[in-house]
Design an enzyme around this catalytic site. Structure first.
Site, PDB file in Angstrom:
ATOM      1  N   SER A   4       0.860  -1.340  -0.248  1.00 37.15           N
ATOM      2  CA  SER A   4       0.573  -0.210  -0.077  1.00 37.15           C
ATOM      3  C   SER A   4       0.801   1.250  -0.146  1.00 37.15           C
ATOM      4  O   SER A   4       1.711   1.567  -0.938  1.00 37.15           O
ATOM      5  CB  SER A   4      -1.170   0.505   1.067  1.00 37.15           C
ATOM      6  OG  SER A   4      -2.032   0.938   1.133  1.00 37.15           O
ATOM      7  N   ASP A   6      -5.652  -3.502  -2.554  1.00 34.20           N
ATOM      8  CA  ASP A   6      -4.840  -3.153  -1.541  1.00 34.20           C
ATOM      9  C   ASP A   6      -3.763  -4.454  -1.058  1.00 34.20           C
ATOM     10  O   ASP A   6      -4.597  -5.092  -0.463  1.00 34.20           O
ATOM     11  CB  ASP A   6      -4.813  -2.902  -0.427  1.00 34.20           C
ATOM     12  CG  ASP A   6      -4.133  -1.730   0.605  1.00 34.20           C
ATOM     13  OD1 ASP A   6      -3.722  -2.056   0.936  1.00 34.20           O
ATOM     14  OD2 ASP A   6      -3.872  -0.186   0.137  1.00 34.20           O
TER      15      ASP A   6
END
Length: 290
Positions: A39, A153
């Site tokens: 991320s 993510d």
């Protein structure tokens, strides 16, 4: 000397702490030789691996609530509220290499396959696609398509990618967790000071993100999304790190910052430096630099 790897965890805006971590590691003489990023850890890690951390830090420190308005896109059907194209634009502005293979040091971005739920390691190919896929925070950034697969993510499967760094060949791993809950709470009602920071936003957006602090209204969108992600990633992180412990785990105390408060980079970067200083001698001992 053993090869040192850096595992940079997910955390949305809290992930700016990785900049401070890298700065302080350099100051004490530790220079990571490979990076696994998840991320926001993937974005910061890519900038570092490409020799553009200075440019990214300047961009982060210049963010304001008003500038963030330009990143928000509430169109239905987009899969998120932040225009993912801005991440791609930022990567262009940083002038990073086109491909992962062309970075100065080995780098892997962690993402999650939306169809299968599998953890995906992006170790080659277009750097922009790898980072954009890794930062696809559910409810915030829309999913990103890589090689025919929609990606979410990486924090959904490996929020602090120690296993990735180890597989890349790291003999000593310094891991950074931007989402530590050192005071036992996952959520607190936002303060008046935080509400004041959003004064430059349009009223409709400010109220959507953070409702009146003195009312009995439900928590705002940002609070709900941020806390839900915290609940999920905290459980996954604990399970993963129990079986894959790093040599040094740096826990950032940033629960006061939500995943969307990208303008609070100064605070996060300062915290990143602090957590390295707090474990300086242990890190040096592990890395064999002391």
């Amino acid at each position: 000397m053993q090869k040192t790897g850096l595992a940079l965890g997910s955390g949305g805006a809290r992930g700016w702490c990785h900049i401070g971590v890298i700065r302080e590691l350099h100051d004490i003489g530790v220079h990571p030789e490979l990076i696994a990023g998840c991320s926001m850890g993937a974005l910061v890690g890519a900038a570092y691996a490409g020799g553009r951390l200075d440019a990214l830090e300047t961009w982060v420190r210049n963010l304001t609530p008003a500038r963030i308005v330009g990143l928000v896109d509430f169109r239905l059907g987009s899969g998120g509220i932040v225009a993912g194209s801005e991440i791609m634009t930022l990567m262009d502005e940083l002038d990073l290499p086109e491909r992962i293979e062309d970075l100065n040091i080995p780098f892997t971005a962690v993402a999650t396959d939306m169809e299968t739920g599998r953890e995906i390691w992006l170790r080659e190919g277009r750097l922009k696609d790898a980072v954009r896929a890794s930062v696809s925070i559910p409810g915030v950034f829309s999913p990103h398509r890589v090689d025919g697969h929609w990606m979410l993510d990486g924090g959904l499967t490996n929020p602090v990618p120690v296993s990735t760094a180890r597989a890349m060949g790291a003999e000593v791993i310094v891991a950074v967790n931007p989402n530590a809950k050192l005071h036992g709470k996952l959520w607190n009602r936002p303060s008046r000071a935080l509400k004041h920071q959003l004064r430059d936003l349009p009223d409709w957006l400010s109220n959507a993100l953070l409702p009146d602090t003195d009312s009995d209204r439900p928590p705002g969108y940002t609070e709900v999304v941020s806390t839900a992600i915290d609940v999920m990633t905290e459980q996954i992180r604990r399970a993963r790190l129990a079986g894959e412990p790093p040599h040094a785990l740096l826990n950032a105390d940033l629960s006061r910052i939500t995943v969307l408060e990208f303008h609070r980079g100064d605070e996060a970067i300062t915290e990143g430096r602090r957590i390295v200083k707090a474990q300086k001698y242990w890190i040096l001992d592990c890395a064999g630099s002391g």
